[in-house]
Design a protein around this motif. Structure first.
Motif, short mmCIF file in Angstrom:
data_model
loop_
_atom_site.label_atom_id
_atom_site.label_comp_id
_atom_site.label_asym_id
_atom_site.label_seq_id
_atom_site.Cartn_x
_atom_site.Cartn_y
_atom_site.Cartn_z
N ASP A 1 0.88 -1.23 0.03
CA ASP A 1 0.07 -0.21 -0.11
C ASP A 1 0.90 1.15 0.09
N TYR A 2 0.55 2.10 -0.93
CA TYR A 2 1.40 3.34 -1.35
C TYR A 2 0.85 4.68 -0.71
N GLY A 3 1.47 5.53 -0.30
CA GLY A 3 0.78 6.81 0.20
C GLY A 3 1.89 7.91 -0.09
N GLY A 4 1.48 9.08 0.28
CA GLY A 4 2.25 10.46 0.10
C GLY A 4 2.08 11.14 -1.28
N GLY A 5 1.51 12.18 -1.38
CA GLY A 5 1.60 12.70 -2.68
C GLY A 5 0.25 12.51 -3.47
N LEU A 6 -0.55 11.63 -3.20
CA LEU A 6 -1.61 11.23 -3.95
C LEU A 6 -2.84 12.16 -3.82
N GLN A 7 -2.61 13.35 -4.71
CA GLN A 7 -3.50 14.51 -4.66
C GLN A 7 -4.48 14.57 -5.83
N SER A 8 -4.19 13.45 -6.84
CA SER A 8 -5.29 13.44 -7.94
C SER A 8 -5.67 11.97 -8.55
N SER A 9 -6.57 12.19 -9.34
CA SER A 9 -6.81 10.69 -9.83
C SER A 9 -5.86 10.06 -10.89
N GLU A 10 -5.00 11.07 -11.37
CA GLU A 10 -3.85 10.64 -12.23
C GLU A 10 -2.84 10.15 -11.47
N ALA A 11 -2.58 10.60 -10.24
CA ALA A 11 -1.49 10.05 -9.19
C ALA A 11 -1.82 8.59 -8.72
#
Length: 239
Positions: A78-88
Motif C-alpha cells: 500500500d502506497y501513500g504520499g502525494g496522492l492528490q489527483s486521480s492521475e496520481a
C-alpha cells in the motif's frame, strides 16, 4: 492481524521521522528494495510504503522505487504520499501498488476520495486517519483540522470506506508505545470497520496486545530499524 512493516522514502532512501518532523530524520538504508526483500524473506507479506518526498511535493516522487519493489518482490504494497489527483492514484497502481492510502486529500476533498472508493473499491482505497489529541492532522502532519477522529471515521464509513490507517502523530517514531486505548474505543464504536494501528508500536508484546484487541493490522517502522522488535519475532506472529 496483518503485520505491516513500513518503509518511508526520502531521496529514494529508507528513512524514519519523529512525529512527522522532517528536521528529525534518520536514514537507515540506502536501498529500500533490499529492505523489502528482507521483509519478504522472513515471511512477511505486506508493506506500507510512504513517499515523504511526495507528501511535500503534493505529487508522487518515488514511483520508481515502488515499481522496483513491486517487480522484485511479491509483497502486497500500500502506497501513500502525494496522492492528490486521480492521475496520481492511477500512476501508483500502474507502478505496482495493490492499495493506496488517501491522507490529507480525504480531509480537503472528501468527494474525490469517495469517487476513488467507487471506482476502485474499498479493498484498494485505504483512508489515512492521522490524529493528534483526537483531531485529524493534515499536510504531512504540519497542522490539525477541525475534524474529530470519530466524526471523520463516521463520515467516510458512510462513503463506503472500510479500512483506516489510524496514526497517532504524537507517538510516531518515539518508541513509547501506541494508543491501544484509542483503538479499543474506536473498535467499540465502529465494530464493522477495519483499523490498522500506526505510530509508536514498540515491542512484540504490544503487537500481541493489538491483535487481541481486534485490530485488523499494525504498521511497524522505527521499532524494526532500531531493533526493539526483531524481524524474526514478527515473522513468527505472521506464521
Amino acid at each position: 492481524m496483518d503485520i505491516i512493516p513500513a518503509i518511508d522514502l526520502i531521496g529514494g532512501q529508507c528513512v524514519r521521522l519523529t512525529e512527522g518532523d522532517f528536521s528529525q530524520q534518520t536514514t537507515y538504508h540506502s536501498d529500500p528494495v533490499e529492505v523489502a526483500k528482507q521483509f519478504e524473506g522472513l515471511g512477511l507479506r505486506r508493506l506500507h510504503l510512504v513517499d515523504l518526498d511526495g507528501a511535500r511535493a503534493k505529487k508522487p516522487v518515488n514511483l520508481p522505487v515502488l515499481e522496483r519493489i513491486a517487480r522484485q518482490t511479491k509483497l502486497i504494497i500500500d502506497y501513500g504520499g502525494g496522492l492528490q489527483s486521480s492521475e496520481a492514484v492511477r500512476q501508483a497502481f500502474d507502478a505496482g501498488a495493490q492499495q493506496i492510502t488517501a491522507g490529507s486529500i480525504a480531509v480537503r476533498e472528501p468527494q474525490t476520495v469517495e469517487a476513488w472508493l467507487q471506482e476502485y473499491g474499498a479493498d484498494r482505497i485505504i483512508v489515512g486517519a492521522d490524529f493528534k489529541d483526537n483531531r485529524i492532522a493534515i499536510n504531512a502532519w504540519a497542522e490539525q483540522s477541525d475534524l474529530t477522529l470519530e466524526s471523520f471515521l463516521a463520515s467516510f464509513s458512510e462513503k463506503g470506506a472500510k479500512t483506516f490507517i489510524c496514526t497517532d502523530v504524537s507517538k510516531d517514531g518515539k518508541l513509547q508505545g501506541s494508543s491501544i486505548e484509542v483503538y479499543q474505543r474506536l473498535l467499540e464504536r465502529f465494530p464493522t470497520l477495519q483499523f490498522i494501528a500506526s505510530g509508536g508500536v514498540t515491542t512484540i508484546e504490544e503487537v500481541r496486545q493489538l491483535h487481541e484487541a481486534g485490530l485488523h493490522g499494525a504498521i511497524i517502522g522505527k521499532a524494526i530499524y532500531e531493533g526493539t522488535i526483531k524481524l524474526e519475532d514478527l515473522a513468527k506472529e505472521v506464521i
